[in-house]
Design a protein around this motif. Structure first.
Motif, PDB file in Angstrom:
ATOM      1  N   MET A 149      38.593 174.804  69.468  1.00 58.70           N
ATOM      2  CA  MET A 149      37.380 174.197  68.928  1.00 58.70           C
ATOM      3  C   MET A 149      36.737 175.077  67.864  1.00 58.70           C
ATOM      4  O   MET A 149      36.915 176.298  67.860  1.00 58.70           O
ATOM      5  N   SER A 150      35.952 174.448  67.017  1.00 56.18           N
ATOM      6  CA  SER A 150      35.014 175.163  66.163  1.00 56.18           C
ATOM      7  C   SER A 150      33.631 175.032  66.801  1.00 56.18           C
ATOM      8  O   SER A 150      33.443 174.281  67.768  1.00 56.18           O
TER       9      SER A 150
ATOM     10  N   SER B 203      37.109 163.060  63.899  1.00 53.89           N
ATOM     11  CA  SER B 203      38.434 162.702  63.397  1.00 53.89           C
ATOM     12  C   SER B 203      39.481 163.075  64.436  1.00 53.89           C
ATOM     13  O   SER B 203      39.316 164.052  65.175  1.00 53.89           O
ATOM     14  N   VAL B 204      40.547 162.290  64.489  1.00 55.10           N
ATOM     15  CA  VAL B 204      41.642 162.604  65.416  1.00 55.10           C
ATOM     16  C   VAL B 204      42.624 163.583  64.796  1.00 55.10           C
ATOM     17  O   VAL B 204      43.484 164.127  65.493  1.00 55.10           O
TER      18      VAL B 204
ATOM     19  N   PHE C 185      38.159 166.942  71.243  1.00 57.87           N
ATOM     20  CA  PHE C 185      37.231 167.346  70.181  1.00 57.87           C
ATOM     21  C   PHE C 185      37.738 168.543  69.376  1.00 57.87           C
ATOM     22  O   PHE C 185      37.225 168.799  68.286  1.00 57.87           O
ATOM     23  N   ALA C 186      38.711 169.281  69.907  1.00 56.03           N
ATOM     24  CA  ALA C 186      39.226 170.447  69.185  1.00 56.03           C
ATOM     25  C   ALA C 186      39.865 170.017  67.866  1.00 56.03           C
ATOM     26  O   ALA C 186      40.727 169.144  67.838  1.00 56.03           O
ATOM     27  N   SER C 187      39.422 170.608  66.765  1.00 57.82           N
ATOM     28  CA  SER C 187      39.921 170.206  65.446  1.00 57.82           C
ATOM     29  C   SER C 187      40.954 171.167  64.884  1.00 57.82           C
ATOM     30  O   SER C 187      41.514 170.918  63.816  1.00 57.82           O
ATOM     31  N   TYR C 188      41.212 172.284  65.589  1.00 60.30           N
ATOM     32  CA  TYR C 188      42.194 173.255  65.130  1.00 60.30           C
ATOM     33  C   TYR C 188      43.358 173.364  66.108  1.00 60.30           C
ATOM     34  O   TYR C 188      43.199 173.163  67.313  1.00 60.30           O
ATOM     35  N   VAL C 189      44.514 173.710  65.560  1.00 63.85           N
ATOM     36  CA  VAL C 189      45.695 173.997  66.370  1.00 63.85           C
ATOM     37  C   VAL C 189      46.239 175.345  65.911  1.00 63.85           C
ATOM     38  O   VAL C 189      46.537 175.543  64.733  1.00 63.85           O
ATOM     39  N   TYR C 190      46.338 176.264  66.878  1.00 66.56           N
ATOM     40  CA  TYR C 190      46.856 177.595  66.579  1.00 66.56           C
ATOM     41  C   TYR C 190      47.976 177.912  67.556  1.00 66.56           C
ATOM     42  O   TYR C 190      47.770 177.905  68.768  1.00 66.56           O
ATOM     43  N   LYS C 191      49.173 178.139  67.019  1.00 69.15           N
ATOM     44  CA  LYS C 191      50.367 178.408  67.832  1.00 69.15           C
ATOM     45  C   LYS C 191      50.582 177.322  68.886  1.00 69.15           C
ATOM     46  O   LYS C 191      50.914 177.596  70.044  1.00 69.15           O
TER      47      LYS C 191
END
Length: 275
Positions: free
Chosen positions: A111-112, A127-128, A100-106
């Motif tokens: 998640m939001s 969305s994937v 479900f996590a829509s962000y990628v950081y480093k």
């Protein structure tokens, strides 16, 4: 199980091979021949020694053949060994978080607030595709995080996509929905050792660990952000504010109310569609 007897025999063979390669052992062998007695005993002695030598060579070659075939680890240049890697076990909670996590950081998923609420009621993510964010975008999200004074029972709806939650935050929020207030009171008092009725950022990390499963603690530390939307909400952007018990327990009540209202709304929508 077949490796154990092979290991014992190789160990014995290795000792024999070492003994046969040392001059002192050869002198002992010669002395044994001189003291063997009559011809028949000398013959038996020679046959026995010869059998040991042949056995040593046979086991040595067999060990190398089986090692090359993958039964035993084989020494390589530089002292490295060929070791089979064991698959890393991933919990169902971690899989759902990553899904479900829509962000990628480093390189790590995050998640939001919207992702968190979706993970509670939806079978799969909207969305994937995942958005890669950098330090600038992350800092902008954190600056916009509402403080404790703006806390409400629609906090997550207010933060929505302009927020970032770590895996530790996710586990804590899940726990907040199933644990009783009494259990959190005990955890809070446990780390409020001076009875000041507040805790700091470091002490909150301990509370977070104490109310989540022990097997998740290592993963929490590995995936922890220096700052997340949850920590900024509790302790401010610089992380130097104090979290008082009244604000902490109000947050827990507001979270449960927001999720409960969302479930009721979803149930009403379901009834409307099916009738």
């Amino acid at each position: 199980m077949a490796l154990r007897p092979l290991g014992r025999q190789l160990s014995r063979s290795g000792l024999l091979w070492k003994a046969a390669s040392q001059p002192k052992s050869l002198r002992n062998l010669s002395q044994g021949l001189q003291n063997a007695g009559n011809g028949r005993r000398r013959l038996y002695f020679l046959v026995g020694v010869g059998s040991c030598a042949v056995g040593t060579v046979w086991w040595f070659r067999k060990a190398r053949e089986e090692g090359e075939g993958g039964v035993l680890p084989v020494a390589r240049a530089g002292g490295s060994e060929k070791v089979e890697e064991k698959p890393v076990k991933v919990s169902g909670r971690e899989l759902r978080y990553k899904s479900f996590a829509s962000y990628v950081y480093k390189g790590e998923p995050y998640m939001s607030a919207r992702d968190f609420l979706d993970s509670l009621i939806r079978d799969g993510p909207r969305s994937v595709d995942k958005e890669v964010i950098d330090d600038k975008i992350l800092d902008k999200m954190l600056w916009g995080t509402p403080g404790r004074r703006k806390g409400s029972d629609h906090l997550f709806k207010d933060m929505w996509n302009s927020s970032v939650l770590s895996y530790g935050d996710y586990l804590f929020l899940l726990t907040a929905l199933i644990k009783t207030r009494r259990q959190f009171e005990i955890a809070f008092r446990m780390y409020d050792v001076d009875n000041s009725d507040f805790i700091d950022h470091e002490e909150f990390s301990r509370v977070e660990k104490s109310v989540t499963a022990q097997r998740d603690n290592a993963m929490i530390e590995q995936k922890r952000l220096a700052k997340s939307s949850l920590s900024v909400h509790f302790f401010g952007y610089r992380g130097n504010q104090r979290l008082f018990s009244r604000d902490f327990f109000k947050f827990l009540e507001d979270l449960q109310s927001e999720v409960r209202r969302m479930e009721i709304s979803l149930h009403g929508l379901y009834l409307k569609v099916t009738h």
